[in-house]
Motif scaffolding. Structure first.
Motif, PDB file in Angstrom:
ATOM      1  N   LYS A 249      29.181  29.377  35.449  1.00 28.58           N
ATOM      2  CA  LYS A 249      30.011  29.031  36.596  1.00 28.58           C
ATOM      3  C   LYS A 249      31.108  28.075  36.136  1.00 28.58           C
ATOM      4  CE  LYS A 249      26.241  29.524  39.927  1.00 28.58           C
ATOM      5  NZ  LYS A 249      25.446  28.851  40.996  1.00 28.58           N
ATOM      6  N   MET A 250      32.343  28.435  36.428  1.00 29.66           N
ATOM      7  CA  MET A 250      33.478  27.603  36.025  1.00 29.66           C
ATOM      8  C   MET A 250      34.397  27.357  37.223  1.00 29.66           C
ATOM      9  SD  MET A 250      34.445  29.240  32.302  1.00 29.66           S
ATOM     10  CE  MET A 250      34.482  30.941  32.901  1.00 29.66           C
ATOM     11  N   THR A 251      34.932  26.158  37.294  1.00 28.65           N
ATOM     12  CA  THR A 251      35.900  25.807  38.320  1.00 28.65           C
ATOM     13  C   THR A 251      37.162  25.330  37.636  1.00 28.65           C
ATOM     14  OG1 THR A 251      34.145  25.156  39.856  1.00 28.65           O
ATOM     15  CG2 THR A 251      36.358  24.390  40.350  1.00 28.65           C
ATOM     16  N   ASP A 252      38.264  26.028  37.877  1.00 25.62           N
ATOM     17  CA  ASP A 252      39.532  25.710  37.220  1.00 25.62           C
ATOM     18  C   ASP A 252      40.439  24.978  38.195  1.00 25.62           C
ATOM     19  OD1 ASP A 252      41.911  25.689  35.696  1.00 25.62           O
ATOM     20  OD2 ASP A 252      41.358  27.565  34.725  1.00 25.62           O
ATOM     21  N   SER A 253      41.077  23.927  37.723  1.00 25.92           N
ATOM     22  CA  SER A 253      41.981  23.163  38.583  1.00 25.92           C
ATOM     23  C   SER A 253      43.289  23.892  38.833  1.00 25.92           C
ATOM     24  CB  SER A 253      42.272  21.794  37.954  1.00 25.92           C
ATOM     25  OG  SER A 253      42.871  21.953  36.665  1.00 25.92           O
ATOM     26  N   LEU A 254      43.601  24.888  37.993  1.00 23.45           N
ATOM     27  CA  LEU A 254      44.839  25.649  38.139  1.00 23.45           C
ATOM     28  C   LEU A 254      44.557  27.039  38.680  1.00 23.45           C
ATOM     29  CD1 LEU A 254      46.791  24.753  34.872  1.00 23.45           C
ATOM     30  CD2 LEU A 254      46.856  23.610  37.099  1.00 23.45           C
ATOM     31  N   PHE A 255      45.528  27.594  39.388  1.00 25.49           N
ATOM     32  CA  PHE A 255      45.451  28.972  39.865  1.00 25.49           C
ATOM     33  C   PHE A 255      45.828  29.907  38.729  1.00 25.49           C
ATOM     34  CE2 PHE A 255      47.773  32.682  41.524  1.00 25.49           C
ATOM     35  CZ  PHE A 255      46.760  33.267  42.259  1.00 25.49           C
TER      36      PHE A 255
ATOM     37  N   ASP B  26      45.825  36.045  36.381  1.00 18.54           N
ATOM     38  CA  ASP B  26      45.177  37.029  35.499  1.00 18.54           C
ATOM     39  C   ASP B  26      43.657  36.980  35.647  1.00 18.54           C
ATOM     40  OD1 ASP B  26      45.031  34.534  34.350  1.00 18.54           O
ATOM     41  OD2 ASP B  26      45.535  35.177  32.319  1.00 18.54           O
ATOM     42  N   TRP B  27      43.094  35.801  35.911  1.00 16.40           N
ATOM     43  CA  TRP B  27      41.653  35.701  36.117  1.00 16.40           C
ATOM     44  C   TRP B  27      41.250  36.346  37.430  1.00 16.40           C
ATOM     45  CZ3 TRP B  27      38.318  31.336  33.858  1.00 16.40           C
ATOM     46  CH2 TRP B  27      38.698  31.082  32.536  1.00 16.40           C
ATOM     47  N   MET B  28      42.109  36.254  38.432  1.00 17.85           N
ATOM     48  CA  MET B  28      41.830  36.927  39.702  1.00 17.85           C
ATOM     49  C   MET B  28      41.771  38.444  39.485  1.00 17.85           C
ATOM     50  SD  MET B  28      43.925  36.781  43.310  1.00 17.85           S
ATOM     51  CE  MET B  28      43.471  35.084  43.649  1.00 17.85           C
ATOM     52  N   ALA B  29      42.700  38.962  38.708  1.00 21.31           N
ATOM     53  CA  ALA B  29      42.702  40.396  38.406  1.00 21.31           C
ATOM     54  C   ALA B  29      41.427  40.792  37.674  1.00 21.31           C
ATOM     55  CB  ALA B  29      43.932  40.752  37.571  1.00 21.31           C
ATOM     56  N   ARG B  30      40.980  39.952  36.748  1.00 14.11           N
ATOM     57  CA  ARG B  30      39.767  40.236  35.984  1.00 14.11           C
ATOM     58  C   ARG B  30      38.551  40.331  36.896  1.00 14.11           C
ATOM     59  NH1 ARG B  30      37.836  42.581  31.862  1.00 14.11           N
ATOM     60  NH2 ARG B  30      39.889  42.099  30.998  1.00 14.11           N
ATOM     61  N   GLN B  31      38.456  39.448  37.882  1.00  9.62           N
ATOM     62  CA  GLN B  31      37.323  39.470  38.803  1.00  9.62           C
ATOM     63  C   GLN B  31      37.331  40.712  39.690  1.00  9.62           C
ATOM     64  OE1 GLN B  31      36.045  35.322  40.301  1.00  9.62           O
ATOM     65  NE2 GLN B  31      38.214  35.111  39.871  1.00  9.62           N
ATOM     66  N   LEU B  32      38.504  41.251  39.962  1.00  7.68           N
ATOM     67  CA  LEU B  32      38.622  42.451  40.781  1.00  7.68           C
ATOM     68  C   LEU B  32      38.534  43.735  39.949  1.00  7.68           C
ATOM     69  CD1 LEU B  32      41.479  41.232  43.141  1.00  7.68           C
ATOM     70  CD2 LEU B  32      39.108  41.669  43.804  1.00  7.68           C
ATOM     71  N   GLY B  33      38.384  43.600  38.625  1.00 11.36           N
ATOM     72  CA  GLY B  33      38.298  44.771  37.766  1.00 11.36           C
ATOM     73  C   GLY B  33      39.618  45.509  37.642  1.00 11.36           C
ATOM     74  N   GLN B  34      40.721  44.778  37.780  1.00  8.02           N
ATOM     75  CA  GLN B  34      42.039  45.402  37.781  1.00  8.02           C
ATOM     76  C   GLN B  34      42.934  44.792  36.714  1.00  8.02           C
ATOM     77  OE1 GLN B  34      42.959  47.928  39.646  1.00  8.02           O
ATOM     78  NE2 GLN B  34      41.312  48.024  41.143  1.00  8.02           N
TER      79      GLN B  34
ATOM     80  N   GLY C 167      32.649  38.922  40.399  1.00  5.67           N
ATOM     81  CA  GLY C 167      33.558  39.443  41.426  1.00  5.67           C
ATOM     82  C   GLY C 167      33.507  38.667  42.722  1.00  5.67           C
ATOM     83  N   ASN C 168      32.653  37.647  42.797  1.00  2.40           N
ATOM     84  CA  ASN C 168      32.563  36.821  44.003  1.00  2.40           C
ATOM     85  C   ASN C 168      33.483  35.611  43.857  1.00  2.40           C
ATOM     86  OD1 ASN C 168      30.456  38.494  44.970  1.00  2.40           O
ATOM     87  ND2 ASN C 168      28.962  37.316  43.804  1.00  2.40           N
ATOM     88  N   PHE C 169      34.433  35.470  44.744  1.00  8.48           N
ATOM     89  CA  PHE C 169      35.295  34.283  44.714  1.00  8.48           C
ATOM     90  C   PHE C 169      35.887  34.056  46.091  1.00  8.48           C
ATOM     91  CE2 PHE C 169      38.101  37.809  43.708  1.00  8.48           C
ATOM     92  CZ  PHE C 169      39.280  37.514  44.374  1.00  8.48           C
TER      93      PHE C 169
ATOM     94  N   GLN D 186      44.216  23.648  44.960  1.00  7.09           N
ATOM     95  CA  GLN D 186      42.908  24.209  45.289  1.00  7.09           C
ATOM     96  C   GLN D 186      42.300  24.829  44.031  1.00  7.09           C
ATOM     97  OE1 GLN D 186      41.489  23.826  48.266  1.00  7.09           O
ATOM     98  NE2 GLN D 186      43.285  22.754  49.051  1.00  7.09           N
ATOM     99  N   ALA D 187      41.100  24.374  43.698  1.00 15.48           N
ATOM    100  CA  ALA D 187      40.439  24.871  42.488  1.00 15.48           C
ATOM    101  C   ALA D 187      40.042  26.338  42.649  1.00 15.48           C
ATOM    102  CB  ALA D 187      39.210  24.019  42.186  1.00 15.48           C
ATOM    103  N   GLN D 188      39.973  27.037  41.522  1.00 15.71           N
ATOM    104  CA  GLN D 188      39.626  28.457  41.501  1.00 15.71           C
ATOM    105  C   GLN D 188      38.271  28.640  40.821  1.00 15.71           C
ATOM    106  OE1 GLN D 188      42.495  30.884  39.453  1.00 15.71           O
ATOM    107  NE2 GLN D 188      41.666  32.795  40.201  1.00 15.71           N
ATOM    108  N   GLN D 189      37.356  29.319  41.510  1.00 12.41           N
ATOM    109  CA  GLN D 189      36.006  29.551  40.985  1.00 12.41           C
ATOM    110  C   GLN D 189      35.980  30.840  40.180  1.00 12.41           C
ATOM    111  OE1 GLN D 189      33.491  27.354  41.649  1.00 12.41           O
ATOM    112  NE2 GLN D 189      31.909  28.438  40.518  1.00 12.41           N
ATOM    113  N   PHE D 190      35.221  30.826  39.078  1.00  8.60           N
ATOM    114  CA  PHE D 190      35.114  32.009  38.221  1.00  8.60           C
ATOM    115  C   PHE D 190      33.706  32.058  37.670  1.00  8.60           C
ATOM    116  CE2 PHE D 190      36.090  34.576  34.364  1.00  8.60           C
ATOM    117  CZ  PHE D 190      36.727  35.629  34.993  1.00  8.60           C
ATOM    118  N   ASP D 191      32.910  33.041  38.113  1.00  7.53           N
ATOM    119  CA  ASP D 191      31.499  33.141  37.727  1.00  7.53           C
ATOM    120  C   ASP D 191      31.247  34.414  36.927  1.00  7.53           C
ATOM    121  OD1 ASP D 191      31.260  30.877  39.233  1.00  7.53           O
ATOM    122  OD2 ASP D 191      30.336  31.857  40.956  1.00  7.53           O
TER     123      ASP D 191
END
Length: 244
Positions: free
Chosen positions: A60-66, A69-77, A205-207, A218-223
């Motif tokens: 579980k990671m929480t990034d201080s920056l938006f 590309d990580w959002m795309a990775r979580q969506l499989g795109q 894929g949960n965020f 706003q921090a961004q979660q990446f699990d």
């Protein structure tokens, strides 16, 4: 005495060769969970043994920056770059002019997408204005100095626009995950780099996307969850690298 001093630096290496990295994590956690079954029997149902069946590892990671590309990775795109369409948000304008009454918009509306209301909530009919590029000229119904509410319109975006599709049938794929932190002694002298290397970790894929009325980052979660390889039982390594 040794201490873990810093949050992880994260690196993801995609099988296609793409890399994703973050040096701005607020927090990073690795959870090792062993599945076990207790064997009990005899008087008092005493514990006779523990059978271990599996080990689950989640990150579980929480990034201080938006990170788009990580959002795309979580969506499989993958991110697609190219011209597209977007929507203008509601904004008030003051009509100006003497013989020609008009307002100027920041973007050129696509035909038949412009929606305008007067201050009293009356819809301005499309027959009451003409559209030329970014300029809206009122032929009747709106006077100079009157405020109008441009609720929305669609406009063409530039060729540099980046788009991520949200496909309900597509999910994230596995990637190599490397996490690095620093081990120090009680005098704060760096001793070792500690790297956790996982050969295949798949984003859950949960965020959540959170915003607030007060302007703030706003921090961004990446699990991720670590996967077992098909050809073995070793799912990763913990590497302790001396600092000379």
């Amino acid at each position: 005495m040794a201490l873990i001093a810093d949050v992880f630096i994260a690196l993801l290496v995609d099988p296609s060769g793409q890399t994703f990295a973050s040096t701005t994590l607020q927090s990073g956690d690795i959870d090792f969970n062993v599945k076990e079954n207790e064997v009990r029997g005899g008087r008092g149902n005493a514990l006779q043994g523990v059978l271990h069946s599996d080990r689950d590892i989640s990150v579980k990671m929480t990034d201080s920056l938006f990170r788009y590309d990580w959002m795309a990775r979580q969506l499989g795109q993958t991110i697609v770059t190219g011209a597209g369409k977007a929507y203008a948000m509601p904004e008030w304008y003051t009509a100006s002019g003497t013989t020609t009454i008009k307002i100027s918009l920041p973007e050129a509306p696509i035909a038949d997408t412009l929606v305008i209301y007067k201050a009293d909530g009356t819809l301005v009919s499309k027959a009451n204005y003409t559209l030329s590029n970014k300029d809206v000229t009122f032929t009747t119904g709106v006077t100079a100095g009157e405020k109008v509410d441009v609720r929305t319109y669609q406009y063409a975006t530039s060729a540099k626009t980046e788009t991520i599709n949200i496909d309900n049938s597509v999910f994230a794929k596995g990637t190599k995950l490397i996490l690095e932190t620093l081990e120090i002694d009680n005098d704060e002298t760096p001793l070792y780099k500690i790297q956790y290397i996982f050969e295949s970790a798949v984003p859950t894929g949960n965020f959540s996307v959170k915003t607030a009325s007060e302007r703030n980052g706003q921090a961004q979660q990446f699990d991720l969850k670590v996967l077992k390889p098909k050809d073995g039982n070793v799912i990763g390594q913990i590497v302790r690298i001396p600092l000379t």
